[in-house]
Design a protein around this motif. Structure first.
Motif, PDB file in Angstrom:
ATOM      1  N   ILE A   1     -13.788   4.390   2.777  1.00 14.07           N
ATOM      2  CA  ILE A   1     -14.976   5.285   2.149  1.00 14.07           C
ATOM      3  C   ILE A   1     -15.373   6.395   3.109  1.00 14.07           C
ATOM      4  CG2 ILE A   1     -17.552   4.151   2.544  1.00 14.07           C
ATOM      5  CD1 ILE A   1     -16.451   1.680   1.945  1.00 14.07           C
ATOM      6  N   CYS A   2     -14.349   6.037   4.416  1.00 10.53           N
ATOM      7  CA  CYS A   2     -15.066   7.045   5.254  1.00 10.53           C
ATOM      8  C   CYS A   2     -13.596   7.462   6.545  1.00 10.53           C
ATOM      9  CB  CYS A   2     -16.526   5.799   6.338  1.00 10.53           C
ATOM     10  SG  CYS A   2     -16.980   7.729   7.473  1.00 10.53           S
ATOM     11  N   THR A   3     -13.457   8.589   6.919  1.00  8.43           N
ATOM     12  CA  THR A   3     -12.260   8.891   6.777  1.00  8.43           C
ATOM     13  C   THR A   3     -12.433   8.670   8.945  1.00  8.43           C
ATOM     14  OG1 THR A   3     -12.723  10.868   6.840  1.00  8.43           O
ATOM     15  CG2 THR A   3     -10.513  10.256   5.436  1.00  8.43           C
ATOM     16  N   PHE A   4     -13.581   8.612   9.350  1.00  8.55           N
ATOM     17  CA  PHE A   4     -14.241   9.276  10.665  1.00  8.55           C
ATOM     18  C   PHE A   4     -15.452   9.282  11.196  1.00  8.55           C
ATOM     19  CE2 PHE A   4     -14.829  10.881  14.909  1.00  8.55           C
ATOM     20  CZ  PHE A   4     -13.923  10.137  15.724  1.00  8.55           C
ATOM     21  N   PRO A   5     -15.493   7.531  11.398  1.00 12.52           N
ATOM     22  CA  PRO A   5     -14.268   6.562  11.681  1.00 12.52           C
ATOM     23  C   PRO A   5     -13.902   5.774  10.631  1.00 12.52           C
ATOM     24  CG  PRO A   5     -16.903   5.840  12.244  1.00 12.52           C
ATOM     25  CD  PRO A   5     -16.679   7.159  12.030  1.00 12.52           C
ATOM     26  N   LEU A   6     -12.121   5.936  10.805  1.00 13.50           N
ATOM     27  CA  LEU A   6     -12.025   5.042   9.604  1.00 13.50           C
ATOM     28  C   LEU A   6     -12.816   4.148   8.498  1.00 13.50           C
ATOM     29  CD1 LEU A   6     -10.061   5.459   7.071  1.00 13.50           C
ATOM     30  CD2 LEU A   6      -8.046   4.028   8.842  1.00 13.50           C
ATOM     31  N   LYS A   7     -12.595   3.554   7.779  1.00 16.51           N
ATOM     32  CA  LYS A   7     -13.425   2.375   6.696  1.00 16.51           C
ATOM     33  C   LYS A   7     -12.981   2.247   5.542  1.00 16.51           C
ATOM     34  CE  LYS A   7     -17.928   0.461   6.718  1.00 16.51           C
ATOM     35  NZ  LYS A   7     -19.092  -0.296   6.368  1.00 16.51           N
ATOM     36  N   GLY A   8     -12.812   0.930   5.442  1.00 13.83           N
ATOM     37  CA  GLY A   8     -12.532   1.354   3.857  1.00 13.83           C
ATOM     38  C   GLY A   8     -11.917   0.497   3.040  1.00 13.83           C
ATOM     39  N   LYS A   9     -10.896  -0.131   1.929  1.00 11.48           N
ATOM     40  CA  LYS A   9     -11.242  -1.784   1.290  1.00 11.48           C
ATOM     41  C   LYS A   9      -9.528  -1.553   0.994  1.00 11.48           C
ATOM     42  CE  LYS A   9     -15.889  -2.737   0.157  1.00 11.48           C
ATOM     43  NZ  LYS A   9     -16.691  -2.879  -0.899  1.00 11.48           N
ATOM     44  N   ARG A  10      -8.870  -2.510   1.066  1.00 13.73           N
ATOM     45  CA  ARG A  10      -7.749  -2.488   0.477  1.00 13.73           C
ATOM     46  C   ARG A  10      -7.753  -3.383  -0.849  1.00 13.73           C
ATOM     47  NH1 ARG A  10      -2.179  -3.137   3.180  1.00 13.73           N
ATOM     48  NH2 ARG A  10      -2.989  -1.318   3.723  1.00 13.73           N
ATOM     49  N   VAL A  11      -8.393  -2.589  -2.230  1.00 11.06           N
ATOM     50  CA  VAL A  11      -8.424  -2.885  -3.674  1.00 11.06           C
ATOM     51  C   VAL A  11      -6.528  -3.023  -4.497  1.00 11.06           C
ATOM     52  CG1 VAL A  11      -8.969  -2.325  -5.472  1.00 11.06           C
ATOM     53  CG2 VAL A  11      -9.658  -2.002  -2.876  1.00 11.06           C
ATOM     54  N   ARG A  12      -6.925  -4.114  -5.388  1.00 14.47           N
ATOM     55  CA  ARG A  12      -5.914  -4.572  -5.763  1.00 14.47           C
ATOM     56  C   ARG A  12      -6.371  -3.761  -7.429  1.00 14.47           C
ATOM     57  NH1 ARG A  12      -3.260 -10.942  -6.146  1.00 14.47           N
ATOM     58  NH2 ARG A  12      -5.156 -11.536  -6.713  1.00 14.47           N
ATOM     59  N   THR A  13      -5.991  -3.552  -8.303  1.00 13.82           N
ATOM     60  CA  THR A  13      -6.062  -2.854  -9.426  1.00 13.82           C
ATOM     61  C   THR A  13      -5.251  -3.454 -11.066  1.00 13.82           C
ATOM     62  OG1 THR A  13      -5.590  -1.468  -9.132  1.00 13.82           O
ATOM     63  CG2 THR A  13      -8.221  -1.313  -9.347  1.00 13.82           C
ATOM     64  N   TRP A  14      -5.188  -4.102 -12.144  1.00 13.92           N
ATOM     65  CA  TRP A  14      -4.630  -3.515 -12.849  1.00 13.92           C
ATOM     66  C   TRP A  14      -3.534  -3.240 -12.688  1.00 13.92           C
ATOM     67  CZ3 TRP A  14      -8.094  -6.135 -17.587  1.00 13.92           C
ATOM     68  CH2 TRP A  14      -8.288  -7.090 -17.258  1.00 13.92           C
ATOM     69  N   ASP A  15      -2.549  -2.796 -13.507  1.00 11.00           N
ATOM     70  CA  ASP A  15      -1.531  -1.729 -13.829  1.00 11.00           C
ATOM     71  C   ASP A  15      -0.497  -2.399 -15.052  1.00 11.00           C
ATOM     72  OD1 ASP A  15       0.151   0.334 -12.664  1.00 11.00           O
ATOM     73  OD2 ASP A  15       0.688  -0.295 -11.336  1.00 11.00           O
ATOM     74  N   ASN A  16      -0.042  -1.098 -15.045  1.00  9.30           N
ATOM     75  CA  ASN A  16       0.594  -1.398 -16.361  1.00  9.30           C
ATOM     76  C   ASN A  16       1.805  -1.177 -16.957  1.00  9.30           C
ATOM     77  OD1 ASN A  16       0.319   0.403 -19.290  1.00  9.30           O
ATOM     78  ND2 ASN A  16      -1.560  -0.475 -18.740  1.00  9.30           N
ATOM     79  N   CYS A  17       2.643  -1.596 -17.412  1.00  9.53           N
ATOM     80  CA  CYS A  17       4.369  -1.328 -17.491  1.00  9.53           C
ATOM     81  C   CYS A  17       3.902   0.569 -18.468  1.00  9.53           C
ATOM     82  CB  CYS A  17       5.293  -2.032 -18.216  1.00  9.53           C
ATOM     83  SG  CYS A  17       4.285  -2.809 -19.599  1.00  9.53           S
ATOM     84  N   GLN A  18       3.062   0.816 -18.622  1.00 11.83           N
ATOM     85  CA  GLN A  18       3.156   1.457 -19.874  1.00 11.83           C
ATOM     86  C   GLN A  18       3.185   3.111 -19.708  1.00 11.83           C
ATOM     87  OE1 GLN A  18       4.693   0.897 -22.971  1.00 11.83           O
ATOM     88  NE2 GLN A  18       4.650  -0.967 -21.721  1.00 11.83           N
ATOM     89  N   PHE A  19       2.271   2.783 -18.475  1.00  3.99           N
ATOM     90  CA  PHE A  19       1.846   3.887 -17.340  1.00  3.99           C
ATOM     91  C   PHE A  19       2.398   4.912 -16.432  1.00  3.99           C
ATOM     92  CE2 PHE A  19      -2.895   2.889 -16.444  1.00  3.99           C
ATOM     93  CZ  PHE A  19      -3.637   3.023 -17.575  1.00  3.99           C
ATOM     94  N   PRO A  20       2.670   6.339 -17.031  1.00  9.68           N
ATOM     95  CA  PRO A  20       3.671   7.225 -16.351  1.00  9.68           C
ATOM     96  C   PRO A  20       3.492   7.006 -14.795  1.00  9.68           C
ATOM     97  CG  PRO A  20       1.163   8.614 -16.815  1.00  9.68           C
ATOM     98  CD  PRO A  20       1.390   7.213 -17.584  1.00  9.68           C
ATOM     99  N   ASP A  21       2.778   6.962 -14.007  1.00  7.84           N
ATOM    100  CA  ASP A  21       3.301   6.390 -13.488  1.00  7.84           C
ATOM    101  C   ASP A  21       3.758   4.841 -12.361  1.00  7.84           C
ATOM    102  OD1 ASP A  21       0.939   5.709 -13.484  1.00  7.84           O
ATOM    103  OD2 ASP A  21      -0.369   6.647 -11.693  1.00  7.84           O
ATOM    104  N   PHE A  22       3.842   3.829 -13.304  1.00  8.19           N
ATOM    105  CA  PHE A  22       3.915   2.498 -12.467  1.00  8.19           C
ATOM    106  C   PHE A  22       5.849   2.853 -12.829  1.00  8.19           C
ATOM    107  CE2 PHE A  22       6.357  -1.246 -14.648  1.00  8.19           C
ATOM    108  CZ  PHE A  22       5.459  -2.131 -14.019  1.00  8.19           C
ATOM    109  N   THR A  23       5.996   2.292 -11.493  1.00  4.91           N
ATOM    110  CA  THR A  23       7.355   2.228 -10.607  1.00  4.91           C
ATOM    111  C   THR A  23       7.854   3.041 -10.430  1.00  4.91           C
ATOM    112  OG1 THR A  23       9.090   1.978 -12.594  1.00  4.91           O
ATOM    113  CG2 THR A  23       8.840  -0.284 -11.849  1.00  4.91           C
ATOM    114  N   MET A  24       6.962   4.656 -10.254  1.00  2.00           N
ATOM    115  CA  MET A  24       7.360   5.569  -9.390  1.00  2.00           C
ATOM    116  C   MET A  24       7.871   5.570  -9.184  1.00  2.00           C
ATOM    117  SD  MET A  24       7.187   9.352 -10.639  1.00  2.00           S
ATOM    118  CE  MET A  24       5.781   9.834 -10.697  1.00  2.00           C
TER     119      MET A  24
END
Ligand code: SF4
Ligand code: SF4
Ligand code: SF4
Lengths: 343, 346
Positions: free
Chosen positions: B260-283
């Motif tokens: 959300i902000c780089t200085f001071p560092l602030k943010g969230k670790r987020v899990r989202t659905w992924d799927n095996c059909q996308f080009p970047d899956f298991t890249m």
């Protein structure tokens, strides 16, 4: 009306002569009235081909896959592939040629004129029929459609279930082809921007509420991007690795990569994705309507692309995909281009 | 516990459940989805399959795992964000989707317990509705170990009997839900039980799609791993996320830090659905992708569902809901693909 036999004859003859590696056309879905893409390699397979109002797909999309496949093969067969195109689809080929993504000799274009008809829109169809009962949809004699259900045949005027983009289409005859099937007939069923203009008339606040509601539904399945013949970039802002990583990409480069759009399906990211996509299609989208058709949650994406199309036309007198020799909209300028947006 | 609930009393039952959050199928435009309902009396249970399955209630497409913040270079504060879920009921869930959640439970509460999933799951009661008529022409639950009236994963199974529902509890939680409004229910008469059996058997017959020799297909899959089969079958696939996102059991996810902000560092670790059909899956970070093309991605989807999962958990990772068939924009049909596997000769 274009006869299916003529399409089959043409396909048989080019396969016989060995002119093409394979042909991308349409065939019937075994369990459903819709068509599906057909990849025809052998002469006897041409019997599977169909031509009817369910041939909605823009098959130009598959030229990209062929290009990727060839890049991976050590000794690829360099013959072109045949592709069956409608008027709108043919313009996508022109865009790819303009952008030098494909070469003219890579593709053998079988143009099929829509004449006074076009393809169906499922959403309109669903309002009139229970989709489960439909067995077949055919072109009728007087530019109407004949729908076969369990109860028998019904004739319905084309306009009633014709896709909105077909109603607004100015290019019912392919603009580039190796062979053209069907007649070149004039028609303009309606104003080119009729649905967009209706939408434009609402207030800014209403527009915002409309898009907020629509884009919040987006599940970011990227079907709209994946189906688009123009979305061929190796590196897409929408992917979490928005950097075409190659073995020689340095760690530094990887660390510096910017993530333009997060994967989270929340308003801000959905808006970013869709606005960036719309801008990247300005002067390129040829309104085949595929993105809107495939969206599983019915987001009316055509409005965004139509808006870009209208801007290109009004500001620069430019229409996408008409001339493969002309420079693309965003890679060209004229001295008298409008500049009033520059502060 | 087996009871009869008159349809007129259905909304009264829901009103009694006001201490629960109630999720039910809701229609917006042409699209149905499971949503939190404010006015339970408006619930309509006569609905086709939702586009997105109810997995989204327990395993949302976006989940914040933790928050991070740093006030100085040396110190990073982490805050775990575990969902505080209030008790919930999902109403009207179909048998296929309920068994989908049971399969997800094996994954998320199996060897390693995923707190995010299990916190929600433990507080969620599933009230199913048998499919007297298959909601989609693509249903094939009976081929993959399910049925239109399966109780797998459910706490209660309801069956539409015309003017009334036949309500059967499957678990203790389900029983409590009925008991909390016991005055609204009646005991079923013997002939009604017979009628129920008839409805269930009839419903099974109405399923049109069928996979022959599923066990053989499952064990044949590794044999055809390295063949041209996958190239041919995947030709028309456009590599979108529809089949996997709409699948009640697909569960691959990606984890990203959203700063959300780089200085001071602030943010969230987020899990989202992924799927095996996308080009970047298991890249890989080198840019190498072990699944570089459409063929290997379709193969992964089919292998995972009908072979790998079967070997690890002794069941299929498919409930036969038919969503991936109905929703695929280019008509790729998993039942047809499996039939082609069955008859394929190298
Ligand atoms: S197809 Fe629809 S849901 Fe999928 S990413 Fe595009 S707009 Fe979103
Ligand atoms: S099989 Fe269909 S739904 Fe799945 S990725 Fe391919 S095109 Fe999309
Ligand atoms: S694989 Fe297809 S049919 Fe099976 S559960 Fe998933 S979406 Fe449903």
């Amino acid at each position: 009306m274009v006869k299916l036999d003529d399409i089959k004859k043409e396909c048989k003859s080019i396969l016989e002569e060995g002119k093409v590696k394979y042909i991308v056309g349409y065939k019937r879905n075994n369990n459903y009235y819709m068509s599906i893409p057909a990849f025809i390699e052998k002469i006897e397979e041409t019997d599977q081909l169909i031509w009817d109002p369910t041939c909605v797909y823009n098959l130009v999309r598959f030229l990209r896959d062929e290009k990727l496949r060839k890049e991976r093969q050590k000794t690829p067969d360099t013959r072109p592939i045949g592709v069956i195109v409608k008027g709108c689809d043919s313009r996508a080929i022109n865009v790819l040629l303009q952008e030098k993504f494909i070469k003219r000799e890579n593709v053998y274009i079988i143009g099929v004129a829509c004449e006074k008809s076009g393809v169906i829109e499922k959403k309109k169809l669903r309002k009139k029929f229970n989709e489960k009962n439909i067995k077949q949809i055919e072109f009728g004699k007087d530019n109407n459609f004949i729908i076969t259900t369990e109860k028998g045949k019904t004739t319905i005027s084309a306009e009633e279930i014709l896709a909105e983009r077909c109603i607004e289409c100015n290019n019912n005859t392919p603009v580039i082809y190796d062979v053209l099937l069907g007649e070149k007939v004039e028609r303009s069923l309606s104003e080119h921007f009729r649905s967009l203009e209706k939408f434009e008339s609402i207030s800014t606040e209403e527009k915002w509420n409309f898009w907020k509601k629509e884009l919040d539904k987006c599940i970011r399945c990227y079907a709209c991007r994946s189906v688009c013949p123009m979305c061929y970039c190796d590196e897409c802002i929408a992917d979490s690795i928005s950097l075409a990583v190659k073995p020689d990409t340095t760690a530094e480069e990887k660390a510096q990569k910017i993530r333009w759009v997060e994967k989270s399906p929340v308003s801000s990211e959905n808006f970013s994705y869709h606005l960036i996509r719309a801008l990247h299609l300005a002067g390129r989208c040829i309104d085949c309507g595929e993105c809107e058709r495939v969206c599983p949650v019915d987001i009316p994406l055509r409005y965004l692309n139509k808006k870009m199309e209208k801007e290109a036309s009004e500001q620069f007198g430019y229409t996408a995909g008409l001339d493969p020799e002309k420079p693309a909209l965003v890679s060209d300028f004229k001295d008298d281009d409008p500049q009033d947006f520059i502060i | 516990m087996q009871m009869i609930l008159s349809k007129m009393n259905f909304s009264s039952w829901l009103k009694k459940l006001n201490s629960y959050r109630i999720f039910a199928p809701v229609k917006s435009g042409e699209v149905w989805s499971y949503e939190l309902v404010e006015k339970p009396e408006n619930i309509i249970l006569d609905y086709p399959n939702t586009i997105i399955p109810p997995k989204k209630v327990l395993f949302p497409q976006r989940e914040v795992l933790l928050e991070f913040e740093s006030s100085s270079e040396q110190e990073i504060k982490l805050k775990e964000v575990i969902p505080e879920e209030t008790p919930s009921v999902i109403f009207g869930i179909r048998s296929c989707d309920a068994s989908g959640l049971a399969k997800l439970e094996k994954i998320f509460k199996g060897g390693f317990e995923d707190l995010y999933f299990s916190k929600r799951k433990n507080q969620t009661i599933l009230v199913g509705l048998a499919c007297n008529i298959p909601p989609s022409p693509d249903c094939f639950c009976t081929s993959v170990g399910g049925s239109p009236y399966s109780k797998d994963g459910l706490d209660i199974l309801m069956t539409d009997m015309g003017d009334e529902y036949y309500v059967e509890s499957v678990t203790e939680e389900g029983e409590k839900l009925i008991e909390s409004a016991i005055g609204l229910f009646n005991d079923p008469e013997e002939n009604v039980k017979k009628e129920l059996e008839k409805i269930h058997l009839e419903s099974e017959k109405k399923i049109k799609r069928y996979i022959k020799d599923i066990d053989k297909i499952s064990s044949k899959l590794p044999e055809i791993f390295e063949t041209e089969f996958w190239d041919k079958e995947s030709l028309s696939c456009i590599l979108c996320g529809i089949c996997t996102y709409s699948c009640p059991v697909c569960h691959c996810f990606d984890i990203n830090d959203e700063v959300i902000c780089t200085f001071p560092l602030k943010g969230k670790r987020v899990r989202t659905w992924d799927n095996c059909q996308f080009p970047d899956f298991t890249m890989h970070s080198s840019g190498h992708n072990p699944r570089p093309d459409k063929a290997s991605r379709l193969r992964q989807r089919i292998m995972h569902k009908f072979n790998y999962f079967n070997e690890n958990c002794m069941e299929l990772l498919c409930t036969g809901c038919g969503r991936c068939i109905s929703k695929c924009p280019v008509g790729i049909d998993i039942v047809e693909v499996l039939e082609k596997v069955r008859v394929y000769e190298k």
